[in-house]
Write an enzyme that holds these catalytic residues in place. Structure first.
Site, mmCIF file in Angstrom:
data_model
loop_
_atom_site.group_PDB
_atom_site.id
_atom_site.type_symbol
_atom_site.label_atom_id
_atom_site.label_comp_id
_atom_site.label_asym_id
_atom_site.label_seq_id
_atom_site.Cartn_x
_atom_site.Cartn_y
_atom_site.Cartn_z
ATOM 1 N N LYS A 52 43.960 -2.372 -75.317
ATOM 2 C CA LYS A 52 44.730 -1.130 -75.193
ATOM 3 C C LYS A 52 43.827 0.082 -75.479
ATOM 4 O O LYS A 52 43.856 1.071 -74.745
ATOM 5 C CB LYS A 52 45.927 -1.152 -76.158
ATOM 6 C CG LYS A 52 46.989 -2.167 -75.732
ATOM 7 C CD LYS A 52 48.075 -2.404 -76.781
ATOM 8 C CE LYS A 52 49.002 -3.529 -76.335
ATOM 9 N NZ LYS A 52 50.077 -3.851 -77.271
ATOM 10 N N GLN A 96 51.571 -3.010 -83.395
ATOM 11 C CA GLN A 96 51.385 -4.300 -82.729
ATOM 12 C C GLN A 96 52.178 -5.394 -83.441
ATOM 13 O O GLN A 96 52.155 -5.501 -84.663
ATOM 14 C CB GLN A 96 49.884 -4.645 -82.698
ATOM 15 C CG GLN A 96 49.537 -5.880 -81.898
ATOM 16 C CD GLN A 96 49.764 -5.719 -80.391
ATOM 17 O OE1 GLN A 96 49.762 -4.624 -79.852
ATOM 18 N NE2 GLN A 96 49.976 -6.829 -79.711
ATOM 19 N N ASP A 119 56.067 1.791 -76.502
ATOM 20 C CA ASP A 119 56.336 0.373 -76.238
ATOM 21 C C ASP A 119 57.736 0.176 -75.652
ATOM 22 O O ASP A 119 58.038 -0.883 -75.103
ATOM 23 C CB ASP A 119 56.295 -0.428 -77.558
ATOM 24 C CG ASP A 119 55.007 -1.213 -77.728
ATOM 25 O OD1 ASP A 119 54.377 -1.551 -76.711
ATOM 26 O OD2 ASP A 119 54.648 -1.495 -78.887
HETATM 27 N N1 GUN Z 1 52.824 -8.063 -79.146
HETATM 28 C C1 GUN Z 1 52.811 -8.694 -77.934
HETATM 29 N N2 GUN Z 1 53.078 -7.812 -76.954
HETATM 30 C C2 GUN Z 1 53.258 -6.615 -77.543
HETATM 31 C C3 GUN Z 1 53.550 -5.322 -77.039
HETATM 32 O O1 GUN Z 1 53.727 -5.081 -75.847
HETATM 33 N N3 GUN Z 1 53.645 -4.332 -77.970
HETATM 34 C C4 GUN Z 1 53.487 -4.568 -79.295
HETATM 35 N N4 GUN Z 1 53.624 -3.543 -80.129
HETATM 36 N N5 GUN Z 1 53.221 -5.746 -79.793
HETATM 37 C C5 GUN Z 1 53.099 -6.779 -78.913
#
Ligand code: GUN
Length: 293
Positions: A52, A96, A119
């Site tokens: 990311k 996350q 998100d």
């Molecule tokens: N863990 C797995 N996929 C995601 C996501 O898209 N966002 C976040 N914050 N955690 C994750």
């Protein structure tokens, strides 16, 4: 049969966004700024967050990575969330998941200001999405919509079958595909573990979205000729002949199903790469004030 190449498509979208960011900055605006909070040392989460941050660099965004040890308390994390909510220099941020077991994920998700929830996990964003109001869409459903749109796949009036009813994939994509929007206007059937005669539903599908987390669940005899397959599964299957000791498999038996499909997403390289693109798009929308006026 055409492959829905998420890797290539996400690169194109990243390129388009980087041009847009360059224009914003040249016009005197600051670059969009995404923050990511990573708690603990889950190896998969570290990889995701690194991707990311790297994508932010590619498009010219500012990014801030806040790393905290696995002994971080819930109160400390909520304090960080509050600071990010208040910080005018941050357009959007993510925490996350998964979080260490002693931290309540729901409490943390609810503490994030929906205006910065890129998100799209906050119930306010989910509710706005469900009502067709401007909202941050979560990464996987947004990625699927972008893919259908960019490959000009007709969705309106089609029979879409979704396997799996999770909060972050199955349920939102089934709502989005049935909404009066483009892509949308499909007739959607949402199947799950209690569905009777799943195969008969799958055989009727013009578009089949599979988000079960069961490797190679959908076999060739479960789909009709010409089906569009969106395979959301990313499963590690042990394989001693593979370099890492495992291979990534989707929820669909690829060879059998691809032989009958008109379009299919590969695993890896299908839906997966589109998810980071969704986050970047949401952050751009946050910076431009497009969702919450
Ligand atoms: N863990 C797995 N996929 C995601 C996501 O898209 N966002 C976040 N914050 N955690 C994750």
């Amino acid at each position: 049969m055409q492959i829905l190449d998420g890797k290539l498509l996400s690169q194109q979208i990243i390129e388009e966004i980087s041009v847009e960011v360059k224009e914003m900055v040249e016009a005197g605006q600051r670059a969009p700024h995404l923050a990511a909070v990573l708690v603990g040392d889950d190896p998969a989460s570290q990889v995701y967050v690194r991707n990311k941050v790297r994508s932010c660099e590619k498009v010219g965004f500012e990014s801030t990575l806040i790393r905290k040890g696995s002994d971080t308390t819930e109160e400390e994390l909520l304090e960080i969330v509050e600071q990010l909510n208040e910080d005018p220099a941050i357009d959007g941020f993510i925490v996350q998941l998964p979080l260490p077991k002693h931290i309540d994920e729901e409490k943390v998700t609810l503490a994030i200001d929906p205006k910065k929830d890129v998100d799209g996990f906050h119930p306010v964003n989910f509710g706005r999405m469900a009502q067709g109001l401007p909202a941050y869409l979560s990464a996987t459903p947004f990625g699927i919509l972008q893919m259908l749109d960019r490959y000009n796949i007709e969705v309106s009036g089609k029979d879409c079958v979704v396997l799996g009813r999770s909060n972050i994939v199955g349920t939102p994509i089934s709502i989005l595909l049935s909404r009066k929007a483009s892509p949308g206007n499909a007739t959607v059937t949402l199947c799950h573990s209690r569905t009777k005669d799943l195969k008969s539903h799958c055989l009727r599908a013009d578009i089949l979205v599979v988000a079960l987390g069961i490797p190679e669940f959908v076999k060739g005899d479960m789909v009709k000729e010409g089906v569009v397959i969106i395979d959301v599964g990313i499963n590690r299957v042990e394989d001693a002949t593979a370099k890492r000791g495992y291979r990534l498999k989707g929820d669909v038996q690829y060879e059998e199903v691809a032989a009958k499909a008109s379009f299919i997403t590969p695993v890896p390289g299908g839906v997966g790469p589109m998810t980071v693109t969704s986050l970047i798009k949401n952050t751009l929308r946050a910076a431009k004030g497009e969702v919450y006026k």
